[in-house]
Design an enzyme around this catalytic site. Structure first.
Site, mmCIF file in Angstrom:
data_model
loop_
_atom_site.group_PDB
_atom_site.id
_atom_site.type_symbol
_atom_site.label_atom_id
_atom_site.label_comp_id
_atom_site.label_asym_id
_atom_site.label_seq_id
_atom_site.Cartn_x
_atom_site.Cartn_y
_atom_site.Cartn_z
ATOM 1 N N HIS A 108 4.641 26.217 3.214
ATOM 2 C CA HIS A 108 3.381 26.550 3.879
ATOM 3 C C HIS A 108 3.685 27.735 4.795
ATOM 4 O O HIS A 108 4.811 27.853 5.305
ATOM 5 C CB HIS A 108 2.882 25.420 4.789
ATOM 6 C CG HIS A 108 2.653 24.104 4.125
ATOM 7 N ND1 HIS A 108 3.644 23.203 3.902
ATOM 8 C CD2 HIS A 108 1.515 23.534 3.664
ATOM 9 C CE1 HIS A 108 3.137 22.121 3.325
ATOM 10 N NE2 HIS A 108 1.844 22.286 3.160
ATOM 11 N N ASP A 111 5.538 26.879 7.885
ATOM 12 C CA ASP A 111 6.907 26.348 7.737
ATOM 13 C C ASP A 111 7.930 27.452 7.943
ATOM 14 O O ASP A 111 9.015 27.206 8.468
ATOM 15 C CB ASP A 111 7.143 25.778 6.331
ATOM 16 C CG ASP A 111 6.181 24.678 5.948
ATOM 17 O OD1 ASP A 111 5.668 23.995 6.852
ATOM 18 O OD2 ASP A 111 5.954 24.497 4.734
ATOM 19 N N GLU A 239 -4.129 20.241 -5.428
ATOM 20 C CA GLU A 239 -3.305 19.027 -5.385
ATOM 21 C C GLU A 239 -4.169 17.853 -4.951
ATOM 22 O O GLU A 239 -4.539 17.745 -3.781
ATOM 23 C CB GLU A 239 -2.154 19.260 -4.398
ATOM 24 C CG GLU A 239 -1.182 18.109 -4.318
ATOM 25 C CD GLU A 239 -0.035 18.428 -3.362
ATOM 26 O OE1 GLU A 239 0.456 19.567 -3.337
ATOM 27 O OE2 GLU A 239 0.354 17.509 -2.624
ATOM 28 N N GLU A 275 0.914 14.891 -7.594
ATOM 29 C CA GLU A 275 1.953 14.285 -6.748
ATOM 30 C C GLU A 275 2.011 12.783 -6.988
ATOM 31 O O GLU A 275 0.981 12.105 -6.984
ATOM 32 C CB GLU A 275 1.666 14.589 -5.272
ATOM 33 C CG GLU A 275 2.670 13.923 -4.349
ATOM 34 C CD GLU A 275 2.746 14.561 -2.967
ATOM 35 O OE1 GLU A 275 2.468 15.766 -2.845
ATOM 36 O OE2 GLU A 275 3.090 13.844 -2.027
ATOM 37 N N HIS A 278 0.547 10.501 -4.310
ATOM 38 C CA HIS A 278 -0.914 10.648 -4.217
ATOM 39 C C HIS A 278 -1.584 9.868 -5.343
ATOM 40 O O HIS A 278 -2.659 9.291 -5.156
ATOM 41 C CB HIS A 278 -1.330 12.121 -4.298
ATOM 42 C CG HIS A 278 -0.826 12.956 -3.167
ATOM 43 N ND1 HIS A 278 -1.093 14.292 -3.050
ATOM 44 C CD2 HIS A 278 -0.072 12.635 -2.091
ATOM 45 C CE1 HIS A 278 -0.524 14.776 -1.950
ATOM 46 N NE2 HIS A 278 0.108 13.789 -1.359
ATOM 47 N N ASP A 303 4.436 17.543 -7.670
ATOM 48 C CA ASP A 303 5.112 17.254 -6.415
ATOM 49 C C ASP A 303 5.804 15.913 -6.601
ATOM 50 O O ASP A 303 5.149 14.863 -6.682
ATOM 51 C CB ASP A 303 4.120 17.194 -5.238
ATOM 52 C CG ASP A 303 3.989 18.548 -4.548
ATOM 53 O OD1 ASP A 303 4.471 19.554 -5.108
ATOM 54 O OD2 ASP A 303 3.423 18.606 -3.442
ATOM 55 N N ASP A 314 1.478 7.311 2.305
ATOM 56 C CA ASP A 314 2.229 8.377 1.646
ATOM 57 C C ASP A 314 3.643 8.429 2.221
ATOM 58 O O ASP A 314 3.913 9.193 3.137
ATOM 59 C CB ASP A 314 1.463 9.686 1.932
ATOM 60 C CG ASP A 314 1.796 10.783 0.955
ATOM 61 O OD1 ASP A 314 2.563 10.526 0.011
ATOM 62 O OD2 ASP A 314 1.278 11.897 1.138
ATOM 63 N N ASP A 316 6.396 9.385 0.764
ATOM 64 C CA ASP A 316 7.136 10.586 0.336
ATOM 65 C C ASP A 316 8.639 10.341 0.196
ATOM 66 O O ASP A 316 9.455 11.120 0.707
ATOM 67 C CB ASP A 316 6.904 11.749 1.322
ATOM 68 C CG ASP A 316 5.551 12.418 1.122
ATOM 69 O OD1 ASP A 316 4.908 12.181 0.079
ATOM 70 O OD2 ASP A 316 5.143 13.179 2.024
ATOM 71 N N ASP A 346 8.442 17.112 -2.960
ATOM 72 C CA ASP A 346 7.644 16.911 -1.744
ATOM 73 C C ASP A 346 8.038 15.531 -1.200
ATOM 74 O O ASP A 346 7.277 14.572 -1.258
ATOM 75 C CB ASP A 346 6.149 16.990 -2.074
ATOM 76 C CG ASP A 346 5.317 17.104 -0.812
ATOM 77 O OD1 ASP A 346 5.895 17.016 0.277
ATOM 78 O OD2 ASP A 346 4.086 17.269 -0.917
HETATM 79 C C1 XUL Z 1 0.572 16.142 1.757
HETATM 80 C C2 XUL Z 1 1.128 17.048 0.720
HETATM 81 C C3 XUL Z 1 1.282 18.481 1.095
HETATM 82 C C4 XUL Z 1 1.034 19.432 -0.018
HETATM 83 C C5 XUL Z 1 1.067 20.882 0.375
HETATM 84 O O1 XUL Z 1 0.444 14.848 1.365
HETATM 85 O O2 XUL Z 1 1.472 16.609 -0.342
HETATM 86 O O3 XUL Z 1 2.545 18.652 1.606
HETATM 87 O O4 XUL Z 1 1.943 19.254 -1.047
HETATM 88 O O5 XUL Z 1 0.177 21.181 1.381
HETATM 89 CO CO CO Z 2 2.375 17.488 -1.984
#
Ligand code: XUL
Ligand code: CO
Length: 443
Positions: A108, A111, A239, A275, A278, A303, A314, A316, A346
């Site tokens: 991003h 970042d 996404e 993702e 998600h 992702d 989430d 991750d 991610d």
């Molecule tokens: C948030 C997510 C973000 C996107 C990019 O859940 O997945 O990090 O991948 O904005």
């Molecule tokens: Co993501």
């Protein structure tokens, strides 16, 4: 082990270049399955997967959570001057990625350098840090898989960015996307992502949904038109995610997002970035979302991560479940691969994984899990009865009336006549357990 020194300061001094050593190796800092040169069809594993490090989790994430303070000391995050800090972080990032042998990264805007008090200053900061990134990319050969703008962390976006009821916030978001696109194009980013964390609502009572969706589509068209005018040839990815931080996100899941993309005429330029966590938040499996995207010809990028079976948020985590990844790789292989994108981790190490080398174990594990799963999925498709078994379930549509039905040559009256002339249909087993066993047989 080969040595790599890139950048001005070494942060990961206890780790050397990670090499492929094969499945017999007991070296935890080596790949057992990911062999970047091994061919998958015509492409090497390196080109097939296009693995990427997520800048935000690995180099910005400090381990804090809603209940606790940071746990990770990021040695590259100490300088007071924002440019120096951004350069230190980039040194660490390229040292890490080079040692890992991972070919791509994603970021991003905020970042790679801290946001500034004004947009003018932020643009200047981005200019400096992207010059630095250009140099780092050239030195290392590491490429940018995609860039994006963070339109969700700053309080100004609490009511949304492109869907904000205040035009002034939308305009600010537009400025940020323009700068993020400029940065992505300058760094030869191959794609650009939109994840709309705040593009949704907290309450429908105060929300004009139709107007907000119209605004979002207009905004995406503007971004695409601008990028194309600057020569950007890559793909735009949306996404999907159902919720969090919004109560309801407009890009809820793949099917909803595909409907939105087509409804607003964005289908020539936009595909999906799917993702894992998600998908599961939307009560789908990862492979369901992949299949939905693939069937719409919109399987762009991934992702990679995983959720927690017991928690509904989430988390991750890094992917490690090979059986589930085989199911995903079956979809990816049958779809002919990803369109333009790659596999971006991610994912973040756990709050209590506080050693710097934990980042290596996490990525090695994720890359090995995907590599192993892809080899298994390929073997299943090449050697097992899987494809035939599935095709056979539909064989009644391959000839005679079934075929005429598929060709649109039958009416409802025809169906009545056909059914009236036949006995009650026989039971045909779905053979689910047999299908499931095939994956274990090939693991
Ligand atoms: C948030 C997510 C973000 C996107 C990019 O859940 O997945 O990090 O991948 O904005
Ligand atoms: Co993501």
């Amino acid at each position: 082990m080969s040595k790599v020194t890139i950048g001005n300061q070494a942060y990961f001094t206890s780790v050397n270049k990670i090499d492929y050593e094969g499945r017999e190796s007991d070296n935890p800092l080596a790949y057992k399955w990911y062999d970047e040169h091994r061919l998958i069809g015509d492409a090497s594993m390196k080109d097939y997967f296009k693995f990427a490090v997520a800048y935000w989790h690995s180099f910005c994430g400090n381990g804090s959570d809603p209940f606790g303070l940071p746990t990770r000391d990021l040695p590259w995050n100490q300088a007071n001057d924002p440019i120096q800090k951004a350069k230190d972080k980039m040194d660490a990032a390229f040292e890490f990625m080079s040692k890992l042998g991972i070919p791509y990264y994603c970021f991003h805007d905020v970042d790679i350098v801290d946001e500034a008090p004004t947009l003018v200053e932020f643009e200047q900061r981005l200019e400096v840090i992207t010059d630095y990134a250009q140099q780092k990319q050239e030195e290392s050969g590491i490429k940018l898989l995609w860039g994006t703008a963070n339109l969700f962390s700053n309080p100004r976006y609490m009511n949304g960015a492109a869907t904000n009821p205040d035009f002034n916030v939308l305009a600010y978001a537009g400025a940020q996307v323009k700068l993020a696109l400029d940065a992505t194009i300058k760094l030869k980013g191959e794609n650009y992502v939109f994840w709309g964390g705040r593009e949704g609502y907290l309450s429908l009572l105060n929300t004009d949904m139709k107007r907000e969706l119209d605004h979002l589509a207009r905004f995406l068209h503007m971004a695409k038109d601008y990028a194309r005018s600057q020569g950007f040839k890559g793909t735009f990815f949306i996404e999907p995610k159902p919720a969090e931080p919004s109560k309801h996100q407009y890009d809820y899941d793949a099917a909803t997002t595909i409907g939105f993309i087509r409804n607003y005429g964005l289908q020539d330029d936009f595909k999906l970035n799917i993702e894992v966590n998600h998908a599961t938040l939307a009560q789908h499996t990862f492979q369901h979302e992949l299949q939905t995207a693939a069937d719409a010809d919109m399987l762009g990028s991934i992702d990679a991560n995983r959720g927690d079976y017991q928690n509904g948020w989430d988390t991750d985590q890094f992917p490690n479940n090979v059986y589930e990844l085989v199911e995903a790789c079956l979809v990816i292989l049958q779809a002919g691969g990803l369109q333009g994108g790659g596999i971006n981790f991610d994912a973040k190490v756990r709050r209590n994984s506080t050693d710097l080398d934990d980042m290596f174990y996490a990525h090695i594990g994720g890359m090995d899990a995907f590599a192993r799963a892809l080899l298994v999925a390929k073997a299943i498709l090449d050697k097992s009865p899987f494809t035939h078994m599935r095709r056979d379930r539909y064989s009644s549509f391959d000839s005679s009336d079934g075929q005429l039905f598929e060709e649109g040559k039958l009416t409802l009256q025809h169906l009545k006549r056909i059914a009236f002339n036949k006995d009650n249909p026989k039971k045909l087993s779905g053979k689910q357990e047999l299908f499931e066993n095939i994956i274990n047989d090939y693991l």
